[in-house]
Enzyme design. Structure first.
Site, PDB file in Angstrom:
ATOM      1  N   GLY A  12       0.911  -1.287  -0.043  1.00 24.67           N
ATOM      2  CA  GLY A  12       0.092   0.101   0.154  1.00 24.67           C
ATOM      3  C   GLY A  12       0.979   1.487   0.055  1.00 24.67           C
ATOM      4  O   GLY A  12       0.578   2.157   0.507  1.00 24.67           O
ATOM      5  N   ALA A  13       1.693   1.355  -0.648  1.00 25.19           N
ATOM      6  CA  ALA A  13       2.737   2.095  -0.810  1.00 25.19           C
ATOM      7  C   ALA A  13       3.075   3.436  -1.499  1.00 25.19           C
ATOM      8  O   ALA A  13       3.430   3.984  -2.231  1.00 25.19           O
ATOM      9  CB  ALA A  13       3.714   1.689  -0.889  1.00 25.19           C
ATOM     10  N   SER A  14       1.189   3.454  -2.465  1.00 25.26           N
ATOM     11  CA  SER A  14       1.186   4.053  -3.713  1.00 25.26           C
ATOM     12  C   SER A  14       0.056   5.294  -2.928  1.00 25.26           C
ATOM     13  O   SER A  14      -0.017   5.891  -4.200  1.00 25.26           O
ATOM     14  CB  SER A  14       0.573   2.999  -5.100  1.00 25.26           C
ATOM     15  OG  SER A  14      -0.787   2.336  -4.360  1.00 25.26           O
ATOM     16  N   ASP A  63      -1.707  -7.025  -6.904  1.00 29.04           N
ATOM     17  CA  ASP A  63      -3.012  -6.864  -5.910  1.00 29.04           C
ATOM     18  C   ASP A  63      -2.771  -7.881  -4.522  1.00 29.04           C
ATOM     19  O   ASP A  63      -2.608  -9.271  -5.080  1.00 29.04           O
ATOM     20  CB  ASP A  63      -4.573  -7.089  -7.035  1.00 29.04           C
ATOM     21  CG  ASP A  63      -5.445  -7.031  -5.741  1.00 29.04           C
ATOM     22  OD1 ASP A  63      -5.307  -7.232  -4.213  1.00 29.04           O
ATOM     23  OD2 ASP A  63      -6.482  -7.229  -6.883  1.00 29.04           O
ATOM     24  N   VAL A  64      -2.767  -7.731  -3.399  1.00 28.75           N
ATOM     25  CA  VAL A  64      -2.750  -8.694  -2.104  1.00 28.75           C
ATOM     26  C   VAL A  64      -3.963  -9.642  -1.917  1.00 28.75           C
ATOM     27  O   VAL A  64      -3.570 -10.540  -1.295  1.00 28.75           O
ATOM     28  CB  VAL A  64      -1.483  -7.880  -1.269  1.00 28.75           C
ATOM     29  CG1 VAL A  64      -0.756  -6.634  -0.564  1.00 28.75           C
ATOM     30  CG2 VAL A  64      -3.473  -6.923  -0.408  1.00 28.75           C
ATOM     31  N   ASN A  90       0.471  -2.531   5.628  1.00 25.82           N
ATOM     32  CA  ASN A  90       0.380  -1.188   5.177  1.00 25.82           C
ATOM     33  C   ASN A  90      -0.991  -1.367   4.696  1.00 25.82           C
ATOM     34  O   ASN A  90      -2.380  -0.726   4.992  1.00 25.82           O
ATOM     35  CB  ASN A  90       1.154  -0.149   4.641  1.00 25.82           C
ATOM     36  CG  ASN A  90       0.272   0.633   4.839  1.00 25.82           C
ATOM     37  OD1 ASN A  90      -0.207   1.577   5.966  1.00 25.82           O
ATOM     38  ND2 ASN A  90       0.085   1.008   3.134  1.00 25.82           N
ATOM     39  N   SER A 141      -5.370  -0.067  13.529  1.00 23.01           N
ATOM     40  CA  SER A 141      -6.268   1.058  13.634  1.00 23.01           C
ATOM     41  C   SER A 141      -6.263   1.343  15.393  1.00 23.01           C
ATOM     42  O   SER A 141      -6.716  -0.149  16.118  1.00 23.01           O
ATOM     43  CB  SER A 141      -7.330   1.276  13.245  1.00 23.01           C
ATOM     44  OG  SER A 141      -8.519   2.181  13.352  1.00 23.01           O
ATOM     45  N   TYR A 154     -14.591  -3.153   9.163  1.00 27.26           N
ATOM     46  CA  TYR A 154     -13.475  -3.132   9.492  1.00 27.26           C
ATOM     47  C   TYR A 154     -12.409  -3.681  10.640  1.00 27.26           C
ATOM     48  O   TYR A 154     -11.424  -3.522  10.593  1.00 27.26           O
ATOM     49  CB  TYR A 154     -13.438  -1.059   8.970  1.00 27.26           C
ATOM     50  CG  TYR A 154     -11.783  -0.517   8.573  1.00 27.26           C
ATOM     51  CD1 TYR A 154     -10.575  -0.864   7.774  1.00 27.26           C
ATOM     52  CD2 TYR A 154     -11.591   0.364  10.304  1.00 27.26           C
ATOM     53  CE1 TYR A 154      -9.333  -0.079   7.880  1.00 27.26           C
ATOM     54  CE2 TYR A 154     -10.616   0.924  10.349  1.00 27.26           C
ATOM     55  CZ  TYR A 154      -9.463   0.856   8.884  1.00 27.26           C
ATOM     56  OH  TYR A 154      -8.704   1.175   9.036  1.00 27.26           O
ATOM     57  N   LYS A 158      -9.524  -5.174  12.066  1.00 24.24           N
ATOM     58  CA  LYS A 158      -8.543  -4.177  12.755  1.00 24.24           C
ATOM     59  C   LYS A 158      -7.840  -4.539  13.979  1.00 24.24           C
ATOM     60  O   LYS A 158      -6.352  -5.365  14.350  1.00 24.24           O
ATOM     61  CB  LYS A 158      -8.257  -2.857  13.205  1.00 24.24           C
ATOM     62  CG  LYS A 158      -8.614  -2.318  11.635  1.00 24.24           C
ATOM     63  CD  LYS A 158      -7.069  -2.442  10.618  1.00 24.24           C
ATOM     64  CE  LYS A 158      -7.001  -1.679   9.985  1.00 24.24           C
ATOM     65  NZ  LYS A 158      -5.015  -1.907   8.505  1.00 24.24           N
TER      66      LYS A 158
HETATM   67  N1  LIG Z   1      -6.435   6.800   7.537  1.00 26.44           N
HETATM   68  C1  LIG Z   1      -6.680   6.347   7.817  1.00 26.44           C
HETATM   69  O1  LIG Z   1      -7.238   6.775   9.240  1.00 26.44           O
HETATM   70  C2  LIG Z   1      -6.273   5.256   9.061  1.00 26.44           C
HETATM   71  C3  LIG Z   1      -6.046   4.989  10.075  1.00 26.44           C
HETATM   72  C4  LIG Z   1      -5.997   4.439  10.858  1.00 26.44           C
HETATM   73  C5  LIG Z   1      -5.059   2.746  10.290  1.00 26.44           C
HETATM   74  N2  LIG Z   1      -4.973   3.479   8.954  1.00 26.44           N
HETATM   75  C6  LIG Z   1      -5.087   1.547   7.862  1.00 26.44           C
HETATM   76  O2  LIG Z   1      -3.780   2.701   7.179  1.00 26.44           O
HETATM   77  C7  LIG Z   1      -4.004   1.935   6.148  1.00 26.44           C
HETATM   78  C8  LIG Z   1      -3.093   2.494   4.750  1.00 26.44           C
HETATM   79  O3  LIG Z   1      -4.727   3.216   5.112  1.00 26.44           O
HETATM   80  P1  LIG Z   1      -4.590   5.235   4.173  1.00 26.44           P
HETATM   81  O4  LIG Z   1      -5.285   5.347   5.424  1.00 26.44           O
HETATM   82  O5  LIG Z   1      -2.847   5.521   3.803  1.00 26.44           O
HETATM   83  O6  LIG Z   1      -5.564   4.598   2.907  1.00 26.44           O
HETATM   84  P2  LIG Z   1      -5.210   4.894   1.302  1.00 26.44           P
HETATM   85  O7  LIG Z   1      -4.535   6.272   0.773  1.00 26.44           O
HETATM   86  O8  LIG Z   1      -5.754   4.841   0.187  1.00 26.44           O
HETATM   87  O9  LIG Z   1      -3.963   3.973   1.179  1.00 26.44           O
HETATM   88  C9  LIG Z   1      -4.531   2.153   1.106  1.00 26.44           C
HETATM   89  C10 LIG Z   1      -3.539   1.956   0.420  1.00 26.44           C
HETATM   90  O10 LIG Z   1      -3.505   0.392  -0.059  1.00 26.44           O
HETATM   91  C11 LIG Z   1      -2.903  -0.032  -1.259  1.00 26.44           C
HETATM   92  N3  LIG Z   1      -4.207  -1.825  -1.410  1.00 26.44           N
HETATM   93  C12 LIG Z   1      -5.721  -1.225  -0.721  1.00 26.44           C
HETATM   94  N4  LIG Z   1      -5.769  -2.393  -0.950  1.00 26.44           N
HETATM   95  C13 LIG Z   1      -5.356  -3.322  -1.806  1.00 26.44           C
HETATM   96  C14 LIG Z   1      -5.171  -4.808  -2.215  1.00 26.44           C
HETATM   97  N5  LIG Z   1      -6.015  -5.689  -2.863  1.00 26.44           N
HETATM   98  N6  LIG Z   1      -3.545  -5.236  -3.127  1.00 26.44           N
HETATM   99  C15 LIG Z   1      -2.720  -4.534  -2.874  1.00 26.44           C
HETATM  100  N7  LIG Z   1      -2.452  -2.942  -2.579  1.00 26.44           N
HETATM  101  C16 LIG Z   1      -4.166  -2.862  -1.963  1.00 26.44           C
HETATM  102  C17 LIG Z   1      -3.797   0.815  -1.858  1.00 26.44           C
HETATM  103  O11 LIG Z   1      -3.343   0.673  -3.599  1.00 26.44           O
HETATM  104  P3  LIG Z   1      -3.752   1.469  -4.210  1.00 26.44           P
HETATM  105  O12 LIG Z   1      -4.065   2.874  -4.717  1.00 26.44           O
HETATM  106  O13 LIG Z   1      -2.758   1.339  -5.782  1.00 26.44           O
HETATM  107  O14 LIG Z   1      -5.064   0.543  -5.008  1.00 26.44           O
HETATM  108  C18 LIG Z   1      -2.736   2.174  -1.485  1.00 26.44           C
HETATM  109  O15 LIG Z   1      -1.289   2.260  -1.622  1.00 26.44           O
HETATM  110  C19 LIG Z   1      -4.551   0.682   5.730  1.00 26.44           C
HETATM  111  O16 LIG Z   1      -4.361  -0.628   6.561  1.00 26.44           O
HETATM  112  C20 LIG Z   1      -5.762   1.791   7.286  1.00 26.44           C
HETATM  113  O17 LIG Z   1      -6.142   0.221   7.714  1.00 26.44           O
HETATM  114  C21 LIG Z   1      -5.969   4.308   8.814  1.00 26.44           C
END
Ligand SMILES: NC(=O)c1ccc[n+]([C@@H]2O[C@H](COP(=O)([O-])OP(=O)(O)OC[C@H]3O[C@@H](n4cnc5c(N)ncnc54)[C@H](OP(=O)(O)O)[C@@H]3O)[C@@H](O)[C@H]2O)c1
Length: 253
Positions: A12-14, A63-64, A90, A141, A154, A158
């Site tokens: 999820g580094a994108s 795709d994970v 991530n 989370s 969700y 977590k």
């Molecule tokens: N933002 C928050 O409020 C928050 C709070 C607590 C925890 N988190 C956790 O933080 C982590 C990252 O989330 P984020 O907030 O940074 O969200 P984000 O900006 O939507 O990023 C999610 C990342 O996961 C990748 N991803 C999703 N499904 C995938 C799949 N099937 N295969 C490969 N890659 C996949 C996406 O890749 P593509 O875009 O390239 O598809 C993207 O790089 C998650 O585990 C989330 O639960 C987030």
């Protein structure tokens, strides 16, 4: 903190927290393996990281939820860098819905990304982490322990990730492999946009979270990246099996 000669794989580094972590670690000289689905975004982050430290990251479009992709991620990491020191699980997705209004397709999708993929990728990475005496950081989370009524599947995923963190930490401790999690509160990233909220709805949601948080602020992605980097570093060499909230005090209320 120095990640010189350390190979760090981030799923999820994108976007969002994964991208922030990649950029943060590139400034500490890490050799990066960046995984995501959206190739254009992934390449943009990879280029940014390369400019920071002169080391070309290995960008893997994958795709994970696909087992073959997970196998390819580990295979290409070892082919390219010869080892793996740090795994950052991530990648994650969410969806709206409590028990009255959810659907099983979205439940299955969330579990596939947030738990099953983590389980399988960690299995595949473990022999290499044992060899390098490396470590794992899982991105959980605060909803793993703080109930809400809006994202049941969700939150469950977590909670599972926290327990996964502790069990695998216990199992791999004799091998010298540490396993920890970070548990962020709300951070403004694409995760919430991807469930279809408008910018106005997101702004209102963010405003409500900030005002209901003791420190009266949102958590920022680079703060989470710093915590992940700390847990992955030698500075945390006595820390394993811990799940660290980073939430402005939201778990207190
Ligand atoms: N933002 C928050 O409020 C928050 C709070 C607590 C925890 N988190 C956790 O933080 C982590 C990252 O989330 P984020 O907030 O940074 O969200 P984000 O900006 O939507 O990023 C999610 C990342 O996961 C990748 N991803 C999703 N499904 C995938 C799949 N099937 N295969 C490969 N890659 C996949 C996406 O890749 P593509 O875009 O390239 O598809 C993207 O790089 C998650 O585990 C989330 O639960 C987030």
């Amino acid at each position: 903190m120095d990640f010189n000669d350390k190979v760090v794989l981030i799923t999820g580094a994108s976007s969002g927290l994964g991208a922030a972590t990649a950029i943060h670690l590139s400034k500490q000289s890490a050799k990066l393996v960046l995984v995501g689905r959206k190739e254009i975004n992934l390449k943009k982050i990879a280029l940014y990281c390369e400019k920071a430290n002169g080391i070309k990251p290995l960008a893997i479009t994958a795709d994970v939820t696909e087992d073959e992709d997970l196998e390819r991620i580990i295979r290409e990491t070892i082919e390219n860098f010869g080892k793996l020191d740090v795994l950052v699980n991530n990648a994650g997705i969410t969806a709206m819905g409590g028990i009255k209004k959810s659907d099983m397709a979205s439940y299955d999708k969330i579990m596939a990304v947030n738990t099953r993929a983590v389980f399988r990728l960690t299995m595949l990475a473990t022999p290499h982490l044992v060899q390098s005496k490396g470590c794992i950081v899982n991105v959980s989370s605060i909803t793993s322990t703080r109930p809400n009524t809006i994202s049941l599947a969700y939150n469950m995923s977590k909670a599972a990730l926290d327990q996964f963190t502790k069990c695998v930490a216990l199992e791999l401790a004799p091998d010298g492999v540490r396993v920890n999690a970070v548990n962020p509160g709300f951070v403004k990233t694409n995760i919430i946009k991807n469930i279809g909220l408008t910018e106005d709805q997101i702004d209102l949601y963010a405003k409500n979270i900030a005002s209901g948080t003791p420190l009266k602020k949102l958590v920022e992605a680079n703060e989470v990246a710093s915590l992940i980097a700390y847990l992955a570093s030698d500075a945390a060499k006595s820390i394993t099996g811990c799940c660290y909230p980073i939430d402005g005090g939201r778990l207190l209320v």
